[in-house]
Write a protein that holds these residues in place. Sequence first.
Motif, short mmCIF file in Angstrom:
data_model
loop_
_atom_site.label_atom_id
_atom_site.label_comp_id
_atom_site.label_asym_id
_atom_site.label_seq_id
_atom_site.Cartn_x
_atom_site.Cartn_y
_atom_site.Cartn_z
N ASP A 1 0.85 -1.19 0.00
CA ASP A 1 0.00 0.00 0.00
C ASP A 1 0.89 1.25 0.00
O ASP A 1 1.85 1.33 0.77
CB ASP A 1 -0.88 -0.03 1.25
N PRO A 2 0.60 2.25 -0.86
CA PRO A 2 1.45 3.44 -0.92
C PRO A 2 1.58 4.18 0.40
O PRO A 2 2.64 4.71 0.72
CB PRO A 2 0.77 4.32 -1.97
N ALA A 3 0.52 4.21 1.20
CA ALA A 3 0.60 4.90 2.50
C ALA A 3 1.60 4.20 3.41
O ALA A 3 2.39 4.85 4.11
CB ALA A 3 -0.77 4.94 3.15
N ARG A 4 1.60 2.88 3.39
CA ARG A 4 2.54 2.13 4.22
C ARG A 4 3.97 2.31 3.71
O ARG A 4 4.91 2.43 4.49
CB ARG A 4 2.17 0.66 4.24
N ARG A 5 4.14 2.32 2.39
CA ARG A 5 5.46 2.52 1.80
C ARG A 5 6.01 3.88 2.20
O ARG A 5 7.18 4.02 2.56
CB ARG A 5 5.38 2.40 0.28
N ASN A 6 5.15 4.92 2.17
CA ASN A 6 5.58 6.27 2.58
C ASN A 6 5.92 6.30 4.06
O ASN A 6 6.88 6.96 4.47
CB ASN A 6 4.49 7.29 2.27
N ALA A 7 5.14 5.60 4.89
CA ALA A 7 5.42 5.57 6.33
C ALA A 7 6.76 4.89 6.60
O ALA A 7 7.54 5.36 7.44
CB ALA A 7 4.29 4.86 7.06
N MET A 8 7.03 3.81 5.89
CA MET A 8 8.30 3.11 6.08
C MET A 8 9.47 3.98 5.62
O MET A 8 10.52 4.01 6.26
CB MET A 8 8.28 1.78 5.34
N ALA A 9 9.28 4.70 4.52
CA ALA A 9 10.34 5.60 4.05
C ALA A 9 10.57 6.73 5.05
O ALA A 9 11.71 7.12 5.30
CB ALA A 9 9.97 6.17 2.69
N ASN B 1 10.01 6.57 8.31
CA ASN B 1 10.69 6.00 9.48
C ASN B 1 12.16 5.78 9.19
O ASN B 1 13.02 6.01 10.05
CB ASN B 1 10.04 4.68 9.87
N GLU B 2 12.48 5.32 7.99
CA GLU B 2 13.87 5.09 7.63
C GLU B 2 14.64 6.40 7.60
O GLU B 2 15.78 6.49 8.05
CB GLU B 2 13.94 4.41 6.26
N LYS B 3 14.00 7.46 7.09
CA LYS B 3 14.64 8.76 7.04
C LYS B 3 14.88 9.31 8.44
O LYS B 3 15.89 9.94 8.71
CB LYS B 3 13.75 9.72 6.26
N ALA B 4 13.94 9.06 9.36
CA ALA B 4 14.04 9.60 10.71
C ALA B 4 14.88 8.72 11.63
O ALA B 4 15.10 9.08 12.78
CB ALA B 4 12.64 9.74 11.31
N ALA B 5 15.37 7.60 11.16
CA ALA B 5 16.12 6.70 12.02
C ALA B 5 17.38 7.34 12.56
O ALA B 5 17.76 7.12 13.70
CB ALA B 5 16.46 5.42 11.26
N HIS B 6 18.05 8.15 11.78
CA HIS B 6 19.29 8.75 12.23
C HIS B 6 19.09 10.19 12.71
O HIS B 6 19.96 10.75 13.32
CB HIS B 6 20.32 8.75 11.09
N GLU B 7 17.93 10.79 12.43
CA GLU B 7 17.69 12.18 12.80
C GLU B 7 16.24 12.34 13.24
O GLU B 7 15.39 12.75 12.46
CB GLU B 7 17.99 13.06 11.59
N PRO B 8 15.92 11.97 14.48
CA PRO B 8 14.53 12.06 14.92
C PRO B 8 14.02 13.49 14.94
O PRO B 8 14.77 14.43 15.16
CB PRO B 8 14.55 11.46 16.32
N ARG B 9 12.74 13.60 14.68
CA ARG B 9 12.09 14.91 14.64
C ARG B 9 11.58 15.24 16.03
O ARG B 9 11.04 14.40 16.72
CB ARG B 9 10.92 14.81 13.65
N HIS B 10 11.72 16.49 16.45
CA HIS B 10 11.22 16.95 17.74
C HIS B 10 10.09 17.93 17.49
O HIS B 10 10.26 18.90 16.77
CB HIS B 10 12.32 17.63 18.55
N GLY B 11 8.96 17.68 18.07
CA GLY B 11 7.82 18.57 17.87
C GLY B 11 6.99 18.14 16.68
O GLY B 11 7.42 17.36 15.85
N ASN B 12 5.78 18.67 16.59
CA ASN B 12 4.88 18.26 15.53
C ASN B 12 4.77 19.27 14.41
O ASN B 12 4.30 18.95 13.34
CB ASN B 12 3.49 18.00 16.10
#
Length: 110
Positions: free
Chosen positions: A50-58, A60-71
């Motif tokens: 599903d494209p939504a799941r693929r985007n979510a996984m991408a 998460n992978e992008k944020a693995a080394h640089e977590p986001r703070h705040g919304n």
Amino acid sequence: MPLYDFKCPRHGLFHELVPIRASGDAHACPECGELSPRVLLIPPQLLMMDPARRNAMARNEKAAHEPRHGNRASERESGCCHQHRHKPQVFYTADGNKMFPSARPWMISH
């Protein structure tokens, strides 16, 4: 030696053990001997996902080394954390009572 995938134009896909230094080179087809280029295969699960799941996984992978703070993006860009929080909207009824439509309804107003 790692196992790489190659594709012959006549006989299709085949796999060969090749040294890493020669990983980008073409390899001879085991059936006809014709030089065949290396191919990178995409797992079918990724194509059917599903494209939504693929985007979510991408994401998460992008944020693995640089977590986001705040919304909110504006807080991240300006470096502002919690200094300028939005106050809840206050509405007054006809008889003068306060009403907080976005606040917690179980709390008593003062």
